[in-house]
Design an enzyme around this catalytic site. Sequence first.
Site, mmCIF file in Angstrom:
data_model
loop_
_atom_site.group_PDB
_atom_site.id
_atom_site.type_symbol
_atom_site.label_atom_id
_atom_site.label_comp_id
_atom_site.label_asym_id
_atom_site.label_seq_id
_atom_site.Cartn_x
_atom_site.Cartn_y
_atom_site.Cartn_z
ATOM 1 N N LYS A 22 30.039 26.662 9.213
ATOM 2 C CA LYS A 22 29.775 26.745 7.775
ATOM 3 C C LYS A 22 28.581 25.863 7.383
ATOM 4 O O LYS A 22 27.686 26.301 6.668
ATOM 5 C CB LYS A 22 31.025 26.279 7.009
ATOM 6 C CG LYS A 22 30.773 25.960 5.556
ATOM 7 C CD LYS A 22 32.012 25.460 4.847
ATOM 8 C CE LYS A 22 32.308 23.993 4.975
ATOM 9 N NZ LYS A 22 31.545 23.067 4.118
ATOM 10 N N ASN A 23 28.562 24.629 7.884
ATOM 11 C CA ASN A 23 27.542 23.678 7.432
ATOM 12 C C ASN A 23 26.177 23.914 8.064
ATOM 13 O O ASN A 23 25.205 23.236 7.721
ATOM 14 C CB ASN A 23 28.026 22.239 7.655
ATOM 15 C CG ASN A 23 29.148 21.892 6.677
ATOM 16 O OD1 ASN A 23 29.408 22.632 5.731
ATOM 17 N ND2 ASN A 23 29.822 20.771 6.911
ATOM 18 N N ARG A 95 28.757 22.013 -3.836
ATOM 19 C CA ARG A 95 27.661 21.051 -3.896
ATOM 20 C C ARG A 95 26.483 21.431 -3.029
ATOM 21 O O ARG A 95 25.338 21.086 -3.329
ATOM 22 C CB ARG A 95 28.157 19.678 -3.468
ATOM 23 C CG ARG A 95 29.316 19.171 -4.268
ATOM 24 C CD ARG A 95 29.722 17.844 -3.751
ATOM 25 N NE ARG A 95 28.581 16.942 -3.772
ATOM 26 C CZ ARG A 95 28.163 16.284 -4.827
ATOM 27 N NH1 ARG A 95 28.798 16.414 -5.964
ATOM 28 N NH2 ARG A 95 27.121 15.491 -4.769
ATOM 29 N N PRO A 125 26.126 11.444 -4.895
ATOM 30 C CA PRO A 125 24.889 11.669 -5.656
ATOM 31 C C PRO A 125 23.845 12.412 -4.809
ATOM 32 O O PRO A 125 24.020 12.544 -3.593
ATOM 33 C CB PRO A 125 24.408 10.247 -5.959
ATOM 34 C CG PRO A 125 24.976 9.408 -4.873
ATOM 35 C CD PRO A 125 26.282 10.051 -4.468
ATOM 36 N N ILE A 126 22.768 12.888 -5.453
ATOM 37 C CA ILE A 126 21.687 13.514 -4.672
ATOM 38 C C ILE A 126 20.373 12.754 -4.856
ATOM 39 O O ILE A 126 19.290 13.298 -4.757
ATOM 40 C CB ILE A 126 21.510 15.018 -5.002
ATOM 41 C CG1 ILE A 126 21.210 15.243 -6.494
ATOM 42 C CG2 ILE A 126 22.706 15.834 -4.570
ATOM 43 C CD1 ILE A 126 20.560 16.613 -6.773
ATOM 44 N N ASP A 127 20.513 11.435 -5.148
ATOM 45 C CA ASP A 127 19.320 10.618 -5.389
ATOM 46 C C ASP A 127 18.359 10.599 -4.201
ATOM 47 O O ASP A 127 17.146 10.526 -4.371
ATOM 48 C CB ASP A 127 19.748 9.182 -5.757
ATOM 49 C CG ASP A 127 20.627 8.550 -4.687
ATOM 50 O OD1 ASP A 127 21.614 9.208 -4.274
ATOM 51 O OD2 ASP A 127 20.321 7.431 -4.241
ATOM 52 N N LEU A 128 18.887 10.709 -2.994
ATOM 53 C CA LEU A 128 18.006 10.635 -1.823
ATOM 54 C C LEU A 128 17.190 11.925 -1.658
ATOM 55 O O LEU A 128 16.058 11.898 -1.183
ATOM 56 C CB LEU A 128 18.802 10.324 -0.556
ATOM 57 C CG LEU A 128 19.579 8.991 -0.607
ATOM 58 C CD1 LEU A 128 20.461 8.814 0.618
ATOM 59 C CD2 LEU A 128 18.616 7.803 -0.729
ATOM 60 N N ILE A 329 32.195 7.108 5.344
ATOM 61 C CA ILE A 329 31.171 7.991 4.764
ATOM 62 C C ILE A 329 31.432 8.263 3.283
ATOM 63 O O ILE A 329 30.524 8.186 2.464
ATOM 64 C CB ILE A 329 31.091 9.334 5.541
ATOM 65 C CG1 ILE A 329 30.922 9.073 7.050
ATOM 66 C CG2 ILE A 329 29.969 10.223 4.991
ATOM 67 C CD1 ILE A 329 29.627 8.421 7.460
ATOM 68 N N ARG A 399 37.517 27.918 1.645
ATOM 69 C CA ARG A 399 36.097 27.588 1.515
ATOM 70 C C ARG A 399 35.441 27.411 2.876
ATOM 71 O O ARG A 399 34.239 27.627 3.007
ATOM 72 C CB ARG A 399 35.925 26.267 0.743
ATOM 73 C CG ARG A 399 36.306 26.360 -0.705
ATOM 74 C CD ARG A 399 35.944 25.092 -1.413
ATOM 75 N NE ARG A 399 34.518 24.809 -1.197
ATOM 76 C CZ ARG A 399 33.895 23.742 -1.662
ATOM 77 N NH1 ARG A 399 34.563 22.859 -2.363
ATOM 78 N NH2 ARG A 399 32.611 23.566 -1.431
#
Length: 423
Positions: A22-23, A95, A125-128, A329, A399
């Site tokens: 999936k990933n 996400r 978050p997606i700051d990176l 993580i 999922r």
Amino acid sequence: MDKFRIKGGKILKGQVAISGAKNSALPIMAASLLTAEPLHVHNIPKVRDLVTMSKLLTFMHVHVSVKEFPSSDYTLQATRLNDEVAPYELVKTMRASTLVLGPLVARCGRARVSLPGGCAIGQRPIDLHIKGLELLGAKITQEHGYVEATADRLRGAEIVFDRITVTGTEDLLMAATLAEGETILQNAAREPEVADLAALLNKMGAKIQGAGTPTIKIKGVTKLKGARHRIIPDRIEAGTFLIAGALTGGDLNIAACDPAHLDAILIKLKESGVKTKSTADSVRVMGDNPFTASDLNTEEYPGFPTDMQAQFMALATQAEGTSIITENIFENRFMHAQELVRMGANIKIEGHRAVVRGKTQLSAAAVLASDLRASASLVLAALVADGETIIDRVYHIDRGYEKIEEKLKAVGAQIRRIGNMLP
Ligand code: EPU
């Protein structure tokens, strides 16, 4: 909402074939945004997240075609893109939708993607991703819950990730393929799914070196072309079935997997006294002897995957002794622990550590799935619980696991999917 009804106590025997990862499939489908030519992708797992990604890409005017539905073979073609938006309605359900940000701004010079918000396992978050795109020259604004990135053309840069991020590495890797000049990603994620994406991008004409190591070098090109690619096997699905075999005292052959990607999981099973035997593309697990407690720390690849922590906790409830499981993580990935306790497990949570004392007899209960891997751990626990467990909200498991109940039933489990019994 579907539920699973599982009667514990069956010994699992036989063979399980592993689906595509999936990933890996998620970023690879997003990579279709980078070219006007068709991308033929095989071994896509028939799971809900990939349906969501198809919906998102279709919304963005990518032509997604399959021979029948559901299918594991997709053709994706983004002939023309025009001011595309990833809307909140789709991003909030998955996400990984943020994976379209990098490719969109790289190809179209503009991307508007909803911010995903919090999730069951942590803040995430997606700051990176954003910081990296800024270093590549994108102008970023955030308004009304959306992030908007614009750039005439991205420019290569050296990006050192403050912490290792899988989809962040993938997002920037895709963006950098079409940037002007060289990009160096330092402290990049080393997951096999990153290497799989890079292999596809190189087939499309990208110039990427070092994927699968902490330093990835990308020489930007002006255009990418179509390609054909087969997704690697899902190492987390393989790991989940390995634990199912061990837990039930069974004998399972996990076929169509890549044992090279399972090292950390196989080492941990060995440490616990579980016998396994690998070939080039399969692992046999023999659960005929009692197993013992073993401590565990989740880490980025090649360490023990956080996506296997919940399943390992189910195993630890049946091991002799105390296992200390440390989640490094995500800050909130112990939701399954309370449900396992409701089934009779002895688990104490201390911050990001779980202390599991075994062996405890698990007894069936009505339990609630809270996220994908948490649901998998409840299914595993139910396989050895005394009586009939009902797991609610199994849409979480749909999922990411292709037909888990059919695969389990084929090797002897008593598991049934039932519709919502409430009015
Ligand atoms: N992080 C930040 N800022 C960022 C990105 C990440 O602080 O901009 C933090 C996260 O909050 C987290 C850590 O960095 O604490 C690692 O997160 P990462 O970005 O690596 O996670 P992800 O890319 O969002 C992928 C998988 C997850 C898997 C993690 C870790 C996909 C689509 N998802 O998520 O898979 O748990 O890597 O290996 O590849 C699952 O399949 O069940 C699943 C959750």
